[in-house]
Design an enzyme around this catalytic site. Structure first.
Site, PDB file in Angstrom:
ATOM      1  N   SER A  53     -40.826 -19.574 -74.114  1.00  0.00           N
ATOM      2  CA  SER A  53     -40.015 -18.358 -74.113  1.00  0.00           C
ATOM      3  C   SER A  53     -40.164 -17.511 -72.851  1.00  0.00           C
ATOM      4  CB  SER A  53     -40.364 -17.492 -75.333  1.00  0.00           C
ATOM      5  OG  SER A  53     -41.742 -17.141 -75.324  1.00  0.00           O
ATOM      6  N   ASP A 328     -41.413  -6.774 -76.708  1.00  0.00           N
ATOM      7  CA  ASP A 328     -41.767  -6.947 -78.113  1.00  0.00           C
ATOM      8  C   ASP A 328     -43.259  -7.273 -78.202  1.00  0.00           C
ATOM      9  OD1 ASP A 328     -41.904  -9.612 -77.320  1.00  0.00           O
ATOM     10  OD2 ASP A 328     -39.997 -10.165 -78.233  1.00  0.00           O
ATOM     11  N   HIS A 331     -43.555 -10.553 -75.375  1.00  0.00           N
ATOM     12  CA  HIS A 331     -42.832 -10.774 -74.123  1.00  0.00           C
ATOM     13  C   HIS A 331     -42.668  -9.500 -73.298  1.00  0.00           C
ATOM     14  CE1 HIS A 331     -41.421 -13.691 -77.204  1.00  0.00           C
ATOM     15  NE2 HIS A 331     -41.660 -14.547 -76.222  1.00  0.00           N
TER      16      HIS A 331
END
Length: 355
Positions: A53, A328, A331
């Site tokens: 991610s 978040d 990240h």
């Protein structure tokens, strides 16, 4: 004496012939110039991306991730686009440094065919070098996808020799291990296996003909909001960062050994030091909230992007994402990635990725 009406008919034709002649002369001159100056017709530099991610720009399926839901993407591109941030991520900044457009996500290769000349992104959020709880292709499978595209003729040998690979290993293997093993005693052995598999992946990418390969060191996992939440986002967890140091030491040793065989074809992108520098000196980078995330669920049942059964949003977003380092629980924000990118530049950590 020439008839005036005939003269009027011939004049446009003569003008057209003159234009075509001059155009042909110019095209011939440009062709000769290109032959004398090969740099004018150099192929486009390509970026191939593998990992998770921290590098995914839209590969993860919409049904699996909140990254396709509001408020992800509110800073860039202005709507959810699969990036795990309010805006740009590591891949975007590496592409910027290389002077190419962000490579197209693999799952959109047919819809965005005009951008394939800049490379391709195979990274999928939640995946690791081994299988994790996310049902996405691990890194071995991601490399196989590129191998298939080469086999199909989408990329040639000359394309690969003018390319750079970015490899992101951001810790999903460790999250999965801790979630599925009752005891952490075997963790040091598992760290060694993760680095060994990463090394094999790097060698496999190199064997395809990629010119330069950069692999990110592990970021300070002990500073992620999902960990610092236990201290009300006040301090990093030293034990978690000790694990990170062990991983990064093994990775650095492995890359040093690879470069002895492949003449400096590999480089470690020092994400650990760049993250820590920004987190320890946030105001230098216009960051006000270094450990507290910008977007969180209203309680522990929810996360950023969650909605209830009535489609009522169950998350809160900070007033100014540009002032937060983390978006978040895991990240960085676009501002966070930008600060890390600027720190990497001042550390001269990016010089090793040019060729």
């Amino acid at each position: 004496m020439m008839d005036l009406s005939l003269h009027k008919q011939l004049f446009p034709l003569l003008s057209l012939l003159l234009i075509l002649f001059l155009s042909g002369q110019r095209m011939q001159a440009e062709a000769n110039n290109s032959l004398q100056n090969p740099q004018l017709c150099e192929p486009t530099k390509k970026l191939f991306v593998f990992g998770d991610s921290y590098a995914d720009t839209g590969n993860i399926r919409k049904s699996l991730s909140n990254s396709w839901k509001d408020p992800y993407g509110i800073t860039f591109p202005g709507k959810p686009a699969g990036r795990f941030s309010d805006g740009r991520v590591l891949t975007d900044y590496i592409a910027k440094y290389l002077g190419v457009k962000t490579p197209v996500p693999y799952r959109f290769r047919k819809q965005m065919a005009q951008q394939l000349k800049y490379g391709m992104n195979f990274a999928v959020g939640g995946t690791g070098v081994f299988d994790t709880s996310t049902p996405g292709p691990n890194m071995t499978t991601q490399i196989q996808l590129l191998e298939q595209l080469i086999h199909d003729g989408l990329y040639t040998a000359s394309d690969l020799t003018n390319s750079i690979a970015l490899v992101s290993v951001a810790g999903n293997d460790y999250s999965h291990y801790l979630a599925t093993h009752a005891s952490p005693q075997g963790l040091p052995y598992f760290v060694a296996s993760v680095v060994n598999q990463t090394t094999r992946n790097l060698m496999r990418i190199k064997a395809l003909g990629v010119k330069k390969i950069i692999v990110g060191s592990l970021q300070p996992l002990g500073c992620l909001p999902q960990v610092t939440a236990f201290s009300s986002f006040q301090q990093c967890n030293a034990s978690s960062n000790t694990l990170v140091a062990f991983h990064n030491n093994l990775l650095n040793q492995a890359v040093t050994n690879l470069n002895q065989s492949w003449s400096s074809s590999f480089a470690v992108l020092n994400l650990y030091d760049s993250f820590m520098s920004v987190l320890n000196h946030p105001t230098t980078h216009n960051i006000q909230n270094q450990l507290r995330p910008c977007c969180v669920g209203v309680n522990s049942k929810y996360s950023c992007g969650s909605v209830d059964e009535n489609n009522v949003k169950m998350y809160r977003v900070c007033d100014d994402p540009k002032s937060a380092f983390f978006w978040d629980l895991v990240h960085p924000t676009q501002a966070g990635w930008h600060a890390v990118y600027n720190k990497l530049r001042t550390m001269n950590a990016l010089q090793g990725i040019q060729f």
